[in-house]
Design a protein around this motif. Structure first.
Motif, mmCIF file in Angstrom:
data_model
loop_
_atom_site.group_PDB
_atom_site.id
_atom_site.type_symbol
_atom_site.label_atom_id
_atom_site.label_comp_id
_atom_site.label_asym_id
_atom_site.label_seq_id
_atom_site.Cartn_x
_atom_site.Cartn_y
_atom_site.Cartn_z
ATOM 1 N N GLY A 1 0.768 -1.069 0.024
ATOM 2 C CA GLY A 1 -0.015 -0.108 -0.098
ATOM 3 C C GLY A 1 0.856 1.226 -0.022
ATOM 4 N N PRO A 2 0.182 2.216 -0.208
ATOM 5 C CA PRO A 2 0.891 3.788 -0.207
ATOM 6 C C PRO A 2 1.761 4.199 0.778
ATOM 7 C CG PRO A 2 -1.554 3.986 -0.001
ATOM 8 C CD PRO A 2 -1.332 2.470 -0.077
ATOM 9 N N HIS A 3 1.529 3.623 2.034
ATOM 10 C CA HIS A 3 2.077 4.066 3.401
ATOM 11 C C HIS A 3 3.264 2.941 3.813
ATOM 12 C CE1 HIS A 3 -0.585 7.563 3.287
ATOM 13 N NE2 HIS A 3 -1.671 6.547 3.260
ATOM 14 N N THR A 4 3.522 2.279 2.853
ATOM 15 C CA THR A 4 4.552 1.141 3.204
ATOM 16 C C THR A 4 5.877 1.736 3.718
ATOM 17 O OG1 THR A 4 3.284 -0.527 1.799
ATOM 18 C CG2 THR A 4 5.819 -0.941 2.392
ATOM 19 N N THR A 5 6.506 1.168 4.704
ATOM 20 C CA THR A 5 7.884 1.547 5.039
ATOM 21 C C THR A 5 9.005 0.443 4.549
ATOM 22 O OG1 THR A 5 7.066 2.960 7.005
ATOM 23 C CG2 THR A 5 9.633 2.076 6.826
ATOM 24 N N VAL A 6 9.980 0.765 3.733
ATOM 25 C CA VAL A 6 10.605 -0.222 3.159
ATOM 26 C C VAL A 6 12.148 -0.045 3.848
ATOM 27 C CG1 VAL A 6 12.017 -1.084 1.259
ATOM 28 C CG2 VAL A 6 9.707 -0.403 1.055
ATOM 29 N N GLU A 7 13.052 -0.964 4.359
ATOM 30 C CA GLU A 7 14.069 -0.808 5.073
ATOM 31 C C GLU A 7 15.358 -1.460 4.415
ATOM 32 O OE1 GLU A 7 14.501 -0.366 9.495
ATOM 33 O OE2 GLU A 7 15.802 -2.217 8.998
ATOM 34 N N VAL A 8 16.179 -0.927 4.181
ATOM 35 C CA VAL A 8 17.299 -1.408 3.457
ATOM 36 C C VAL A 8 18.630 -1.511 4.510
ATOM 37 C CG1 VAL A 8 19.270 -1.568 1.648
ATOM 38 C CG2 VAL A 8 16.772 -0.925 1.180
ATOM 39 N N GLY A 9 19.267 -2.816 4.815
ATOM 40 C CA GLY A 9 20.128 -2.593 5.770
ATOM 41 C C GLY A 9 21.203 -3.976 5.596
ATOM 42 N N SER A 10 22.373 -3.906 6.272
ATOM 43 C CA SER A 10 23.320 -5.080 6.303
ATOM 44 C C SER A 10 22.893 -6.143 7.152
ATOM 45 C CB SER A 10 24.590 -4.432 6.731
ATOM 46 O OG SER A 10 25.245 -3.543 5.834
ATOM 47 N N LEU A 11 23.300 -7.310 6.823
ATOM 48 C CA LEU A 11 22.743 -8.688 7.656
ATOM 49 C C LEU A 11 23.811 -8.604 8.821
ATOM 50 C CD1 LEU A 11 22.600 -11.350 5.002
ATOM 51 C CD2 LEU A 11 20.548 -10.301 6.201
ATOM 52 N N GLU A 12 23.445 -9.325 9.877
ATOM 53 C CA GLU A 12 24.137 -9.100 11.209
ATOM 54 C C GLU A 12 25.517 -9.670 11.028
ATOM 55 O OE1 GLU A 12 22.033 -10.572 14.461
ATOM 56 O OE2 GLU A 12 20.517 -8.954 14.571
ATOM 57 N N SER A 13 25.471 -10.940 10.069
ATOM 58 C CA SER A 13 26.750 -11.673 9.933
ATOM 59 C C SER A 13 27.798 -10.814 9.009
ATOM 60 C CB SER A 13 26.300 -12.654 9.203
ATOM 61 O OG SER A 13 25.896 -12.585 7.898
ATOM 62 N N GLY A 14 27.201 -9.772 8.628
ATOM 63 C CA GLY A 14 28.076 -8.686 7.702
ATOM 64 C C GLY A 14 28.394 -9.482 6.189
ATOM 65 N N SER A 15 27.636 -10.296 5.986
ATOM 66 C CA SER A 15 28.045 -11.277 4.797
ATOM 67 C C SER A 15 26.891 -10.778 3.705
ATOM 68 C CB SER A 15 27.969 -12.629 4.948
ATOM 69 O OG SER A 15 26.540 -12.985 5.384
ATOM 70 N N GLY A 16 25.933 -9.723 3.862
ATOM 71 C CA GLY A 16 25.033 -9.441 2.730
ATOM 72 C C GLY A 16 24.166 -8.212 3.321
ATOM 73 N N PHE A 17 22.977 -8.168 2.480
ATOM 74 C CA PHE A 17 21.991 -7.071 2.995
ATOM 75 C C PHE A 17 20.702 -7.763 2.823
ATOM 76 C CE2 PHE A 17 22.546 -7.069 -1.653
ATOM 77 C CZ PHE A 17 21.328 -6.953 -2.143
ATOM 78 N N TYR A 18 19.718 -6.832 3.218
ATOM 79 C CA TYR A 18 18.384 -7.070 3.350
ATOM 80 C C TYR A 18 17.609 -6.026 2.766
ATOM 81 C CZ TYR A 18 17.889 -4.658 7.632
ATOM 82 O OH TYR A 18 17.925 -3.843 8.592
ATOM 83 N N ILE A 19 16.278 -6.600 2.457
ATOM 84 C CA ILE A 19 15.185 -5.304 1.947
ATOM 85 C C ILE A 19 14.114 -5.855 2.924
ATOM 86 C CG2 ILE A 19 14.001 -4.279 0.209
ATOM 87 C CD1 ILE A 19 16.937 -4.200 -0.431
ATOM 88 N N GLU A 20 13.635 -5.187 3.541
ATOM 89 C CA GLU A 20 12.436 -5.269 4.319
ATOM 90 C C GLU A 20 11.347 -4.613 4.603
ATOM 91 O OE1 GLU A 20 13.374 -6.771 8.416
ATOM 92 O OE2 GLU A 20 11.909 -5.636 9.326
ATOM 93 N N ASP A 21 9.975 -4.963 4.423
ATOM 94 C CA ASP A 21 9.027 -3.900 4.415
ATOM 95 C C ASP A 21 7.830 -4.294 5.503
ATOM 96 O OD1 ASP A 21 6.599 -5.521 3.482
ATOM 97 O OD2 ASP A 21 7.975 -5.897 1.531
ATOM 98 N N ASP A 22 6.984 -3.482 5.791
ATOM 99 C CA ASP A 22 5.815 -3.719 6.779
ATOM 100 C C ASP A 22 4.597 -3.897 6.241
ATOM 101 O OD1 ASP A 22 5.335 -1.195 5.921
ATOM 102 O OD2 ASP A 22 5.527 -0.349 7.828
#
Length: 345
Positions: free
Chosen positions: A266-287
Motif C-alpha cells: 500500500g501507499p504508506h509502506t515503509t521499506v528498510e534496507v540494511g546489512s545482515l548481522e553476519s556482515g555477509s550481505g544485505f536485506y530488504i524488508e517492508d511492513d
C-alpha cells in the motif's frame, strides 16, 4: 570405533554370492571389460539402457555399443592407458553417446574404475541413461535462443524512439529552462539502462557481468526514485556497506523489490534496507502483509503474481539478477511484512 570394526569384520566375511546379488539387482547398468576391450560381465539393468540382455553382451567387444565415429578415439585412449597408466580424462561421470541395440544413440553418463580379479586387469563402468536430462537441456537452450532473439528485436525497436525523444528533449532544453525536461531526460536515460540490462541478462552465463564496488545507500536512493512509491518511506540503515555488483542490474533488482513492496503493502509502506548481522550481505524488508507460507516456494517463479495488475516478472528478475551475481536469496523472518536476505558469500 567398535561399531566400525564390527561392520568391517562382517563385510569381510561376506561371500561372492552377496556381492553378485548386489551387482545383479542394482538399478544402474554395469559393464565389465578386460584389457582387450572384451565384455566379461553385464548386469540385467543394462538391458533397460542399451536394449541388450547380459548374455548378448558378454563375450562381445565394447565397440558394439560405441558409435563408429568414436571407436578410433576409444581404442587409442584405452591402448595408451594400458601402456602408460596415465589418464587423459576424468573417469567419473563421463557423458558420451552409446549405441542401443536397435541402432539409435543414447546419451549416457559413465563412471569407470579399474580393479583386478584373479590376476586379470578389469574395468567396470556404471551406466546411467541421461536422455531426459539432455532433452530438458536442449529445450532450455532453444528457449534461451528464442529469448535472445526476442531481446535483440525489442532492443532495436526500442532504441530508435528513445533516440528521437532524446533529440527533441535536447532541443527543447536549449530554449526552455524547465525542471520537467531534466526529468524527461533522466527517464529516457533510465530506459536506455534498462534496455542494456535486458540484453545483458539474456546473454549466456559468464558473458554478463562487469562488477564494481557501489554504494548500497546511493543505489537504493536512486532506485527508489524510479518507483511509483506514492507516500511510502525508504529507510537505509547507517551500517550498510558497499556492494560489489553490476550497477545497472543492481538497480533493477532494487527497483523490482521496492515496487513489489509498495504494490502489495500500500501507499504508506515503509521499506528498510540494511546489512545482515553476519556482515555477509544485505536485506530488504517492508511492513506490508508479508508472504503466506504456502506461497513462499513459488514467488520467484516466472509469471507468478497475486496482484490483479501484476505481470509476475518482478521477483523473477530479482532472482535472475541475484543468480548472475552469485548471491543466495532467503526469505528472512520478521514480525510484519516480507524480508528478502541476500547472502554474498
Amino acid at each position: 570405533m567398535s561399531d566400525y570394526r564390527s561392520i568391517s569384520s562382517t563385510i569381510s566375511e561376506l561371500d561372492d554370492y552377496f556381492f553378485r546379488t548386489l551387482a545383479l539387482n542394482t538399478p544402474e547398468g554395469l559393464l565389465t571389460i578386460d584389457k582387450d576391450s572384451q565384455i566379461v560381465f553385464a548386469n540385467p539393468a543394462i538391458e533397460d539402457i542399451l536394449g541388450y540382455t547380459p548374455s548378448e553382451l558378454v563375450g562381445s567387444s565394447t565397440l558394439e555399443i560405441i558409435p563408429d565415429r568414436l571407436q578410433p578415439i576409444y581404442e587409442r585412449q584405452l591402448e595408451a592407458y594400458i601402456e602408460t597408466g596415465e589418464r587423459n580424462i576424468s573417469w567419473d561421470g563421463i557423458e558420451l553417446p552409446a549405441v542401443h541395440k536397435d541402432g539409435h544413440e543414447i546419451p549416457v553418463s559413465i563412471s569407470v574404475f579399474e580393479h583386478d580379479y584373479k590376476g586379470n586387469r578389469l574395468f567396470t563402468g556404471t551406466f546411467r541413461d541421461i536422455s531426459r536430462r539432455k532433452e530438458r537441456e536442449e529445450r532450455l537452450q532453444a528457449k534461451n535462443e528464442r529469448l535472445m532473439e526476442f531481446a535483440s528485436v525489442l532492443s532495436h525497436d526500442l532504441q530508435n524512439p528513445v533516440n528521437i525523444a532524446q533529440g527533441y528533449a535536447t532541443e527543447l532544453m536549449a530554449d526552455l529552462d524547465r525542471d520537467e525536461l531534466d526529468e524527461i531526460m533522466d527517464a529516457l536515460t533510465r530506459i536506455q539502462e534498462l534496455h542494456g540490462n535486458m540484453l545483458t541478462l539474456t546473454k549466456p552465463e559468464g558473458e554478463n557481468n562487469s562488477f564494481e564496488n557501489v554504494s548500497l545507500d546511493d543505489i537504493a536512493s536512486q532506485s527508489w526514485r524510479w518507483v511509483d512509491t506514492k507516500d511510502a518511506t525508504l529507510v537505509v540503515t547507517d551500517d550498510v556497506q558497499p556492494i560489489r555488483a553490476n550497477e545497472t542490474q543492481f538497480k533493477s533488482l532494487l527497483e523490482n523489490l521496492f515496487n513489489n513492496a509498495v504494490e502489495h503493502g500500500g501507499p504508506h509502506t515503509t521499506v528498510e534496507v540494511g546489512s545482515l548481522e553476519s556482515g555477509s550481505g544485505f536485506y530488504i524488508e517492508d511492513d506490508g502483509p508479508g508472504i503466506p507460507d504456502d506461497k513462499q516456494e513459488v514467488i520467484f517463479d516466472h509469471g507468478y503474481t497475486t496482484h490483479p495488475d501484476g505481470t509476475g516478472l518482478g521477483l523473477s528478475i530479482v532472482e535472475q539478477v541475484a543468480s548472475a551475481h552469485g548471491w543466495a536469496i532467503e526469505l528472512g523472518a520478521c514480525e510484519d511484512g516480507a524480508r528478502f536476505e541476500f547472502h554474498l558469500e
